[in-house]
Design a protein around this motif. Structure first.
Motif, PDB file in Angstrom:
ATOM      1  N   GLU A   1      32.793  23.409  56.221  1.00 57.59           N
ATOM      2  CA  GLU A   1      33.006  22.608  54.850  1.00 57.59           C
ATOM      3  C   GLU A   1      34.389  23.246  54.053  1.00 57.59           C
ATOM      4  O   GLU A   1      34.668  24.386  53.768  1.00 57.59           O
ATOM      5  CB  GLU A   1      31.870  22.773  53.687  1.00 57.59           C
TER       6      GLU A   1
ATOM      7  N   ALA B   1      34.054  23.907  49.216  1.00 49.05           N
ATOM      8  CA  ALA B   1      32.951  23.907  49.114  1.00 49.05           C
ATOM      9  C   ALA B   1      32.428  24.264  47.501  1.00 49.05           C
ATOM     10  O   ALA B   1      31.278  24.370  47.270  1.00 49.05           O
ATOM     11  CB  ALA B   1      32.318  24.859  50.091  1.00 49.05           C
TER      12      ALA B   1
ATOM     13  N   GLY C   1      28.955  26.092  46.433  1.00 55.19           N
ATOM     14  CA  GLY C   1      27.853  25.744  47.556  1.00 55.19           C
ATOM     15  C   GLY C   1      27.100  24.721  47.204  1.00 55.19           C
ATOM     16  O   GLY C   1      25.808  24.473  47.689  1.00 55.19           O
TER      17      GLY C   1
ATOM     18  N   THR D   1      26.802  22.835  50.406  1.00 54.62           N
ATOM     19  CA  THR D   1      26.673  23.778  51.321  1.00 54.62           C
ATOM     20  C   THR D   1      25.426  24.110  51.703  1.00 54.62           C
ATOM     21  O   THR D   1      24.760  24.200  52.677  1.00 54.62           O
ATOM     22  CB  THR D   1      27.307  25.178  51.222  1.00 54.62           C
TER      23      THR D   1
ATOM     24  N   ALA E   1      31.721  27.960  55.139  1.00 51.94           N
ATOM     25  CA  ALA E   1      32.024  27.325  53.828  1.00 51.94           C
ATOM     26  C   ALA E   1      33.284  27.942  53.141  1.00 51.94           C
ATOM     27  O   ALA E   1      33.554  29.106  53.501  1.00 51.94           O
ATOM     28  CB  ALA E   1      30.936  27.375  52.599  1.00 51.94           C
TER      29      ALA E   1
ATOM     30  N   SER F   1      25.431  31.122  54.628  1.00 45.92           N
ATOM     31  CA  SER F   1      26.585  30.652  55.164  1.00 45.92           C
ATOM     32  C   SER F   1      27.523  31.711  55.165  1.00 45.92           C
ATOM     33  O   SER F   1      27.709  32.696  54.500  1.00 45.92           O
ATOM     34  CB  SER F   1      27.241  29.347  54.256  1.00 45.92           C
TER      35      SER F   1
ATOM     36  N   TRP G   1      31.202  32.687  54.245  1.00 49.12           N
ATOM     37  CA  TRP G   1      32.299  32.188  53.174  1.00 49.12           C
ATOM     38  C   TRP G   1      33.531  32.770  53.468  1.00 49.12           C
ATOM     39  O   TRP G   1      33.897  34.061  53.919  1.00 49.12           O
ATOM     40  CB  TRP G   1      31.734  32.459  52.040  1.00 49.12           C
TER      41      TRP G   1
END
Length: 319
Positions: free
Chosen positions: A121, A124, A127, A130, A143, A161, A163
């Motif tokens: 993504e 993002a 989130g 996300t 993300a 996720s 990051w």
């Protein structure tokens, strides 16, 4: 005035982790420090200096034009300003109501049986979308966001996720099976070029699913004061055309309109500030008050100020 070499689309990090659009490099020297960049932040030109390995910024006043190395004039007013999300992460998470609605709406088009697929993504934020990717069951969810603060907040809100701090406009990463962005692409200064870069992140047959705000958004303000927006909203048909030109085959698209209502124009404008979606110093106090008064007068018959958001969602396959 120093002659400079114009290089658009890059970013610097300044004091307080504020971001600015780097529009030029200069070979000039200021005092004992080399000037490593001339930047535009909220319509104010600053000089970035490198002191002991740290980039710092200092205001040198406003300028309308820079002259490039080849004596080509560079109009600062035509260059995009980075949205102020870096300093608005917590407020964005609390107040981004329309972005949450759009994320829910976009998630309706997520595929099922994605356990063997990887996805990324872009933009993002903290989130909001996300969470839907993680819940969908992808093998890997990456993300990304340009803002350090957004990424830090995202790690807390959606820890499942991966990051990363990534600039969506210049992203260069290993390929993934699916690519997503929610309420991001409206900020793009050159959408075709950016979409071509996004196309490189996908294999042939990979899919892009994204949403963005399009023409018709904020029309209550734009109709009264067109200069309020620092960029023109893209038409939905133009977005689809750009995707096709960038190497995607658009399989479906849809539009949605939502209206938020506020007691007055000041409250509506505060909501935009709270999510980092406006630029500081776009207007002086006197013209700003005059603009807000016109908005209130235009909506006096209904006793409140509507704020319209028109969104487009698009699903496309990489050709």
């Amino acid at each position: 005035m120093s002659k400079v070499v114009c290089i658009a689309g890059l970013f610097l990090e300044g004091s307080g982790a504020r971001r600015a659009c780097l529009i030029a490099f200069s070979r000039a020297s200021f005092g004992s420090c080399d000037c490593v960049g001339v930047v535009k932040l909220d319509l104010e030109v600053l000089v970035a200096k490198k002191e002991s390995g740290t980039v710092r910024m200092r205001a040198i006043g406003r300028m309308d034009t820079l002259v490039t190395k080849n004596n080509i004039k560079c109009d600062l007013g035509q260059l995009p300003v980075a949205p102020r999300f870096d300093e608005k992460a917590e407020a964005y998470w609390r107040t981004a109501r329309i972005q949450r609605e759009v994320a829910v709406w976009l998630s309706e088009w997520l595929e099922r049986d994605v356990g063997a697929l990887s996805c990324m993504e872009l933009g993002a934020g903290p989130g909001v979308f996300t969470r839907y990717l993680v819940d969908a069951g992808f093998r890997t969810v990456i993300a990304t966001d340009l803002s350090d603060e957004m990424v830090a907040l995202g790690r807390r809100t959606v820890p499942e996720s991966q990051w990363k701090v990534v600039d969506a406009w210049t992203v260069d990463a290993p390929r993934v099976d699916r690519l997503y962005s929610s309420s991001l692409l409206q900020w793009a200064g050159n959408p075709v070029e950016i979409l071509r870069r996004w196309r490189l992140l996908l294999p042939e047959g990979g899919r892009l699913l994204c949403s963005l705000f399009v023409e018709g958004s904020m029309r209550e303000f734009v109709s009264v004061c067109p200069e309020l927006c620092a960029f023109p909203w893209m038409a939905a048909a133009k977005v689809v055309e750009d995707m096709e030109q960038a190497g995607f085959r658009v399989e479906r698209s849809d539009e949605m309109e939502r209206v938020e209502r506020y007691p007055c124009s000041v409250d509506a404008l505060r909501s935009l500030h709270a999510i980092g979606a406006v630029r500081n110093r776009r207007f002086g106090p006197v013209p700003l008050r005059a603009m807000l008064k016109r908005v209130d007068e235009a909506n006096a018959d209904i006793g409140q100020v509507p704020l319209t958001w028109r969104s487009l969602r698009v699903e496309a396959m990489a050709r």
